[in-house]
Design a protein around this motif. Structure first.
Motif, PDB file in Angstrom:
ATOM      1  N   ILE A  28       0.839  -1.188   0.000  1.00  0.00           N
ATOM      2  CA  ILE A  28       0.000   0.000   0.000  1.00  0.00           C
ATOM      3  C   ILE A  28       0.878   1.242   0.000  1.00  0.00           C
ATOM      4  O   ILE A  28       1.900   1.300   0.679  1.00  0.00           O
ATOM      5  CB  ILE A  28      -0.919   0.010   1.246  1.00  0.00           C
ATOM      6  N   SER A  29       0.450   2.249  -0.762  1.00  0.00           N
ATOM      7  CA  SER A  29       1.207   3.496  -0.843  1.00  0.00           C
ATOM      8  C   SER A  29       0.271   4.626  -1.224  1.00  0.00           C
ATOM      9  O   SER A  29      -0.930   4.418  -1.458  1.00  0.00           O
ATOM     10  CB  SER A  29       2.324   3.374  -1.890  1.00  0.00           C
ATOM     11  N   TYR A  30       0.806   5.837  -1.299  1.00  0.00           N
ATOM     12  CA  TYR A  30       0.072   6.935  -1.915  1.00  0.00           C
ATOM     13  C   TYR A  30       0.056   6.714  -3.425  1.00  0.00           C
ATOM     14  O   TYR A  30       1.055   6.285  -4.007  1.00  0.00           O
ATOM     15  CB  TYR A  30       0.737   8.272  -1.598  1.00  0.00           C
ATOM     16  N   TYR A  31      -1.072   7.019  -4.046  1.00  0.00           N
ATOM     17  CA  TYR A  31      -1.152   6.897  -5.500  1.00  0.00           C
ATOM     18  C   TYR A  31      -0.294   7.951  -6.189  1.00  0.00           C
ATOM     19  O   TYR A  31      -0.182   9.085  -5.723  1.00  0.00           O
ATOM     20  CB  TYR A  31      -2.607   7.042  -5.974  1.00  0.00           C
ATOM     21  N   ARG A  32       0.329   7.564  -7.290  1.00  0.00           N
ATOM     22  CA  ARG A  32       0.981   8.505  -8.192  1.00  0.00           C
ATOM     23  C   ARG A  32      -0.025   8.898  -9.277  1.00  0.00           C
ATOM     24  O   ARG A  32      -0.832   8.072  -9.702  1.00  0.00           O
ATOM     25  CB  ARG A  32       2.229   7.892  -8.822  1.00  0.00           C
ATOM     26  N   GLN A  66      -6.304   8.639  -3.164  1.00  0.00           N
ATOM     27  CA  GLN A  66      -5.114   9.077  -2.433  1.00  0.00           C
ATOM     28  C   GLN A  66      -4.243   7.912  -1.965  1.00  0.00           C
ATOM     29  O   GLN A  66      -3.025   7.948  -2.134  1.00  0.00           O
ATOM     30  CB  GLN A  66      -5.524   9.971  -1.260  1.00  0.00           C
ATOM     31  N   VAL A  67      -4.833   6.876  -1.410  1.00  0.00           N
ATOM     32  CA  VAL A  67      -4.063   5.745  -0.880  1.00  0.00           C
ATOM     33  C   VAL A  67      -4.620   4.451  -1.456  1.00  0.00           C
ATOM     34  O   VAL A  67      -5.829   4.300  -1.644  1.00  0.00           O
ATOM     35  CB  VAL A  67      -4.129   5.721   0.666  1.00  0.00           C
ATOM     36  N   GLY A  68      -3.732   3.499  -1.730  1.00  0.00           N
ATOM     37  CA  GLY A  68      -4.180   2.191  -2.212  1.00  0.00           C
ATOM     38  C   GLY A  68      -3.020   1.352  -2.668  1.00  0.00           C
ATOM     39  O   GLY A  68      -1.856   1.666  -2.407  1.00  0.00           O
ATOM     40  N   GLY A  69      -3.336   0.268  -3.372  1.00  0.00           N
ATOM     41  CA  GLY A  69      -2.286  -0.606  -3.876  1.00  0.00           C
ATOM     42  C   GLY A  69      -2.770  -2.021  -4.046  1.00  0.00           C
ATOM     43  O   GLY A  69      -3.971  -2.322  -3.941  1.00  0.00           O
ATOM     44  N   PHE A  70      -1.818  -2.923  -4.308  1.00  0.00           N
ATOM     45  CA  PHE A  70      -2.114  -4.325  -4.581  1.00  0.00           C
ATOM     46  C   PHE A  70      -1.804  -5.182  -3.358  1.00  0.00           C
ATOM     47  O   PHE A  70      -0.706  -5.087  -2.784  1.00  0.00           O
ATOM     48  CB  PHE A  70      -1.261  -4.824  -5.749  1.00  0.00           C
ATOM     49  N   ILE A  71      -2.774  -6.031  -2.998  1.00  0.00           N
ATOM     50  CA  ILE A  71      -2.555  -6.942  -1.859  1.00  0.00           C
ATOM     51  C   ILE A  71      -3.129  -8.317  -2.193  1.00  0.00           C
ATOM     52  O   ILE A  71      -3.930  -8.473  -3.112  1.00  0.00           O
ATOM     53  CB  ILE A  71      -3.172  -6.370  -0.557  1.00  0.00           C
ATOM     54  N   ARG A  72      -2.677  -9.302  -1.431  1.00  0.00           N
ATOM     55  CA  ARG A  72      -3.159 -10.675  -1.586  1.00  0.00           C
ATOM     56  C   ARG A  72      -4.348 -10.915  -0.650  1.00  0.00           C
ATOM     57  O   ARG A  72      -4.270 -10.600   0.539  1.00  0.00           O
ATOM     58  CB  ARG A  72      -2.049 -11.672  -1.264  1.00  0.00           C
TER      59      ARG A  72
END
Length: 539
Positions: free
Chosen positions: A186-190, A343-349
């Motif tokens: 998880i991170s801040y989106y670019r 603003q925040v998100g990402g890839f997770i299992r």
């Protein structure tokens, strides 16, 4: 447009078409015509990053498509906005810049798209991008490509830190950039933002090329069909105002009309499933059974909460806050209006033993509702939203013309949740949102859940709610996909239509499989590499 003959005719000035126009005209050796059905992108709310909520429902910049009633989504007909404007969907999207996972592209190669494996496409990404990054010593840039990818974390809502804390509490990695090689976490989106303004494909590629004398651009040009002779595409017939016009392509016509309109134009031109074409009285030029088939899209479900701490609602949900935010933006190009909604998100299992992440998260420090016309209405009191998207659906749908009339919208059949795997991942995505909402980091800043209450649903309720409320993330792909031959695909690995000369398709419809994340970045990358192949073939 004075000439009626060009070396290359490009249909669609969207994410891919702007790239093609730039690259094919750069040498000065070829004449290029770019046709766009929409108008100018010189609109205030197109350029303002937070204008996404307005653009997505604005019929002036949007095709305004709706799906057929979808049995997998409780027979709902879903709005499918697609950009009808210079820059295409890159001018109305949420500006999230996500390359996709390495395995996405290795899967492309395995599906018959030879040369499209991760190592090759990574090199294209690297030369396409300029990164604007926030460091402890200030702002710095890396790379010198035309696509501006910005870290806007210094301008994001302070509330968004709660999302990162909650993700860490669940056990997810907190990473600096989800586009890194090991972008599992998880991170801040670019975002495709530069200097506080949307940086679309038109800004990155078309604008620098427009002064070239060998590039012509024609707006408000509605393509009716492609012209062909003996199986070779020779040009394009289109409507401009009240006139029908024809233009010839000496070398190639390149369809960049998107995952909905590229198969539509092929079918109207006699390239597609023979039975469908005959049904609508269209002469079959070449029977290509997979044109319009294989449609894939991302679905996401969202839950909202009332918050105890200030969020963007405290500014954007109140008149005085909007005035201050607007004044700050006009003076400085900074503040809430300069940052896209994600603003925040990402890839997770969803499960620890999964080989690759299978869910993408979006966490936004704002709560809102939608009007009957699809306009965003921000709540006046503090709130936030959690969303989850299964990354790699296995369901496939179709795009099919509804008649021989080029002005009639095609039939969009997503076929959502039609496989057991997709139902399982939809449930798993919802369960992940429950885990996040139950963390101490979020529960301590939550006043109450907005209906439906995520934490009150059991597994059966979660899946039913997904069917009742989940919607598209606006990532249609794969309807003219690359593959081995015309029995499994529409295009070869060089984006040429099987068995047809003078014709390529270069847009998200060419994806063999949908990538794990947002599709704007891989669409521009695909067009960059496609231009390399086209120029190589042209000698």
């Amino acid at each position: 447009m004075e000439n009626s003959e060009f070396d290359y005719v490009i249909v669609g000035a969207g994410s891919a078409g702007c790239v093609m126009a730039n690259r094919l005209s750069a040498s000065g050796k070829f004449t290029v015509l770019l046709l766009e059905s929409g108008g100018s992108d010189a609109r205030f709310w197109v350029k303002v990053p937070l204008g996404y909520g307005i653009n997505v429902s604005n019929p002036a910049v949007n095709w305004g498509y709706f799906t057929a009633p979808d049995p997998g989504l409780a027979w709902r007909s879903i709005s499918w906005p697609r950009g009808r404007i210079i820059g295409g969907s890159s001018s109305i999207n949420a500006m999230a810049y996500v390359r996709g996972q390495a395995g996405d592209f290795d899967d492309w190669a395995a599906a018959g798209a030879t040369g499209w494996h991760w190592d090759n496409v990574r090199a294209v990404y690297d030369r396409m991008e300029t990164h604007c990054e926030i460091t402890p010593t200030g702002q710095t840039t890396r790379g010198n490509g035309p696509v501006w990818v910005s870290d806007l974390s210094d301008q994001m809502s302070p509330f968004s830190k709660n999302f990162l804390k909650a993700a860490a509490e669940v056990g997810y990695n907190i990473i600096p950039d989800m586009n890194a090689r090991d972008g599992d976490g998880i991170s801040y989106y670019r975002s495709t933002v530069r200097g506080g303004l949307r940086w679309s494909s038109a800004d990155a590629f078309l604008r620098p090329a427009q002064r070239r004398p060998n590039l012509s651009t024609l707006r408000n040009a509605e393509v009716a069909h492609l012209t062909s002779l003996n199986g070779t595409v020779t040009g394009v017939s289109f409507l401009h105002g009240d006139k029908r016009k024809n233009v010839k392509a000496r070398r190639e016509v390149i369809l960049c009309a998107g995952a909905v309109n590229s198969p539509k134009i092929l079918q109207l031109s006699g390239f597609g499933p023979a039975q469908l074409l005959r049904q609508h009285g269209i002469p079959v030029v070449r029977d290509l059974p997979h044109v319009g088939q294989g449609l894939q899209d991302h679905l996401a479900v969202s839950y909202q909460f009332h918050a105890k701490e200030p969020t963007l609602n405290n500014t954007l949900g109140r008149t005085i806050g909007k005035l201050f935010a607007g004044a700050r933006y006009l003076l400085t190009r900074k503040g809430p209006l300069a940052v896209p909604v994600n603003q925040v998100g990402g890839f997770i299992r969803s499960k620890a033993d999964h080989e690759t992440p299978d869910v993408q998260l979006y966490c936004n420090p704002v709560s809102y509702s939608l009007s009957e016309t699809g306009q965003t209405i921000v709540d006046q009191t503090a709130g936030y939203q959690l969303s989850a998207q299964p990354c790699r659906p296995t369901s496939r749908g179709a795009i099919e013309i509804a008649s021989a009339n080029p002005l009639e919208a095609p039939r969009i059949t997503p076929n959502s949740l039609s496989t057991p795997e997709d139902k399982d991942t939809a449930l798993a995505a919802s369960q992940i949102l429950q885990k996040l909402a139950r963390t101490k980091s979020l529960s301590t800043v939550t006043k109450a859940a907005k209906a439906p209450d995520l934490l009150a649903l059991d597994d059966a309720g979660l899946l039913e709610d997904f069917r009742n409320r989940a919607s598209t993330v606006y990532h249609p792909t794969c309807t003219c996909r690359m593959g081995r031959d015309d029995q499994d695909s529409v295009l070869d690995a060089r984006l040429r239509v099987h068995g047809v000369s003078g014709l390529r398709v270069v847009d998200a419809s060419a994806f063999p499989n949908v990538t794990s994340g947002n599709t704007n970045a891989p669409t521009m990358m695909l067009a960059m590499r496609a231009a390399d192949l086209i120029l190589e073939d042209a000698g």
